[in-house]
Design a protein around this motif. Sequence first.
Motif, PDB file in Angstrom:
ATOM      1  N   LEU A  31       1.536   6.584  -6.947  1.00 29.23           N
ATOM      2  CA  LEU A  31       0.527   7.596  -7.255  1.00 29.23           C
ATOM      3  C   LEU A  31       1.109   9.002  -7.145  1.00 29.23           C
ATOM      4  O   LEU A  31       0.845   9.864  -7.986  1.00 29.23           O
ATOM      5  N   ALA A  32       1.932   9.229  -6.138  1.00 26.84           N
ATOM      6  CA  ALA A  32       2.562  10.553  -5.981  1.00 26.84           C
ATOM      7  C   ALA A  32       3.542  10.841  -7.114  1.00 26.84           C
ATOM      8  O   ALA A  32       3.600  11.963  -7.619  1.00 26.84           O
ATOM      9  N   LEU A  33       4.295   9.831  -7.530  1.00 33.12           N
ATOM     10  CA  LEU A  33       5.249  10.033  -8.624  1.00 33.12           C
ATOM     11  C   LEU A  33       4.525  10.324  -9.941  1.00 33.12           C
ATOM     12  O   LEU A  33       5.018  11.087 -10.772  1.00 33.12           O
TER      13      LEU A  33
ATOM     14  N   THR B 132       5.322   1.720 -10.610  1.00 39.91           N
ATOM     15  CA  THR B 132       3.996   1.174 -10.884  1.00 39.91           C
ATOM     16  C   THR B 132       4.066  -0.312 -11.223  1.00 39.91           C
ATOM     17  O   THR B 132       3.227  -1.098 -10.783  1.00 39.91           O
ATOM     18  N   ILE B 133       5.066  -0.705 -11.989  1.00 39.58           N
ATOM     19  CA  ILE B 133       5.231  -2.131 -12.322  1.00 39.58           C
ATOM     20  C   ILE B 133       5.539  -2.949 -11.070  1.00 39.58           C
ATOM     21  O   ILE B 133       4.946  -4.020 -10.844  1.00 39.58           O
TER      22      ILE B 133
ATOM     23  N   LEU C  75       3.143  -5.944  -9.471  1.00 39.59           N
ATOM     24  CA  LEU C  75       3.655  -7.284  -9.160  1.00 39.59           C
ATOM     25  C   LEU C  75       3.531  -7.596  -7.672  1.00 39.59           C
ATOM     26  O   LEU C  75       3.237  -8.739  -7.293  1.00 39.59           O
ATOM     27  N   ALA C  76       3.738  -6.597  -6.823  1.00 33.09           N
ATOM     28  CA  ALA C  76       3.609  -6.811  -5.380  1.00 33.09           C
ATOM     29  C   ALA C  76       2.162  -7.106  -4.994  1.00 33.09           C
ATOM     30  O   ALA C  76       1.913  -7.959  -4.138  1.00 33.09           O
ATOM     31  N   VAL C  77       1.209  -6.424  -5.613  1.00 32.37           N
ATOM     32  CA  VAL C  77      -0.210  -6.709  -5.350  1.00 32.37           C
ATOM     33  C   VAL C  77      -0.537  -8.142  -5.756  1.00 32.37           C
ATOM     34  O   VAL C  77      -1.205  -8.883  -5.015  1.00 32.37           O
ATOM     35  N   ALA C  78      -0.071  -8.554  -6.926  1.00 32.04           N
ATOM     36  CA  ALA C  78      -0.320  -9.931  -7.374  1.00 32.04           C
ATOM     37  C   ALA C  78       0.311 -10.933  -6.412  1.00 32.04           C
ATOM     38  O   ALA C  78      -0.297 -11.974  -6.099  1.00 32.04           O
TER      39      ALA C  78
ATOM     40  N   SER D 108       0.829  -1.203   0.000  1.00 33.68           N
ATOM     41  CA  SER D 108       0.000   0.000   0.000  1.00 33.68           C
ATOM     42  C   SER D 108       0.864   1.254   0.000  1.00 33.68           C
ATOM     43  O   SER D 108       0.565   2.230  -0.701  1.00 33.68           O
ATOM     44  N   THR D 109       1.930   1.243   0.775  1.00 34.19           N
ATOM     45  CA  THR D 109       2.848   2.382   0.799  1.00 34.19           C
ATOM     46  C   THR D 109       3.479   2.580  -0.576  1.00 34.19           C
ATOM     47  O   THR D 109       3.605   3.714  -1.056  1.00 34.19           O
ATOM     48  N   LEU D 110       3.864   1.499  -1.211  1.00 32.48           N
ATOM     49  CA  LEU D 110       4.426   1.584  -2.553  1.00 32.48           C
ATOM     50  C   LEU D 110       3.404   2.143  -3.541  1.00 32.48           C
ATOM     51  O   LEU D 110       3.750   2.909  -4.439  1.00 32.48           O
ATOM     52  N   GLY D 111       2.133   1.790  -3.374  1.00 27.47           N
ATOM     53  CA  GLY D 111       1.082   2.334  -4.230  1.00 27.47           C
ATOM     54  C   GLY D 111       0.923   3.829  -4.063  1.00 27.47           C
ATOM     55  O   GLY D 111       0.732   4.561  -5.046  1.00 27.47           O
TER      56      GLY D 111
END
Length: 135
Positions: free
Chosen positions: A33-35, A53-54, A58-61, A26-29
């Motif tokens: 989003l900020a980037l 984003t990639i 992959l982390a969500v999957a 979630s933090t990576l998301g």
Amino acid sequence: MAKQMEQDQVTRAARRAVLIDGLPVSTLGVVALALGSTPDQSTAQKTWWIATTIVFTLAVAWVLLRAFRRADEYLRRIQLESMAVAFAAVLVGLQVATLLDAAGIVQLHQLAQLILLGGVALWLLIADLRTRFHR
């Protein structure tokens, strides 16, 4: 009664594991989003945004795969049914947004992210409510 308490403990442990796996994702998301929200990006900024984003996707999957492997058949069924309802809601939302875009009322790119995030929120809400009230 003891079997019910044992099932509740298993469900809590599975939720805790998903939460522990999901917090960094979630933090990576949020970072992705900020980037991506900067209007005029340089080539290096676009590259970082695409790479983040990639990695996020992959982390969500990976988190979903781990959650499905940990779950029993009942929880898998709840998750898949919740995903199906959320997928249908996203499809309807995107269709309505496309019609609004064609009519010139609102631009599609403004709504697409909100519709997708709303679909994920709907999926998690339905799964959580079904897990809590149908055990």
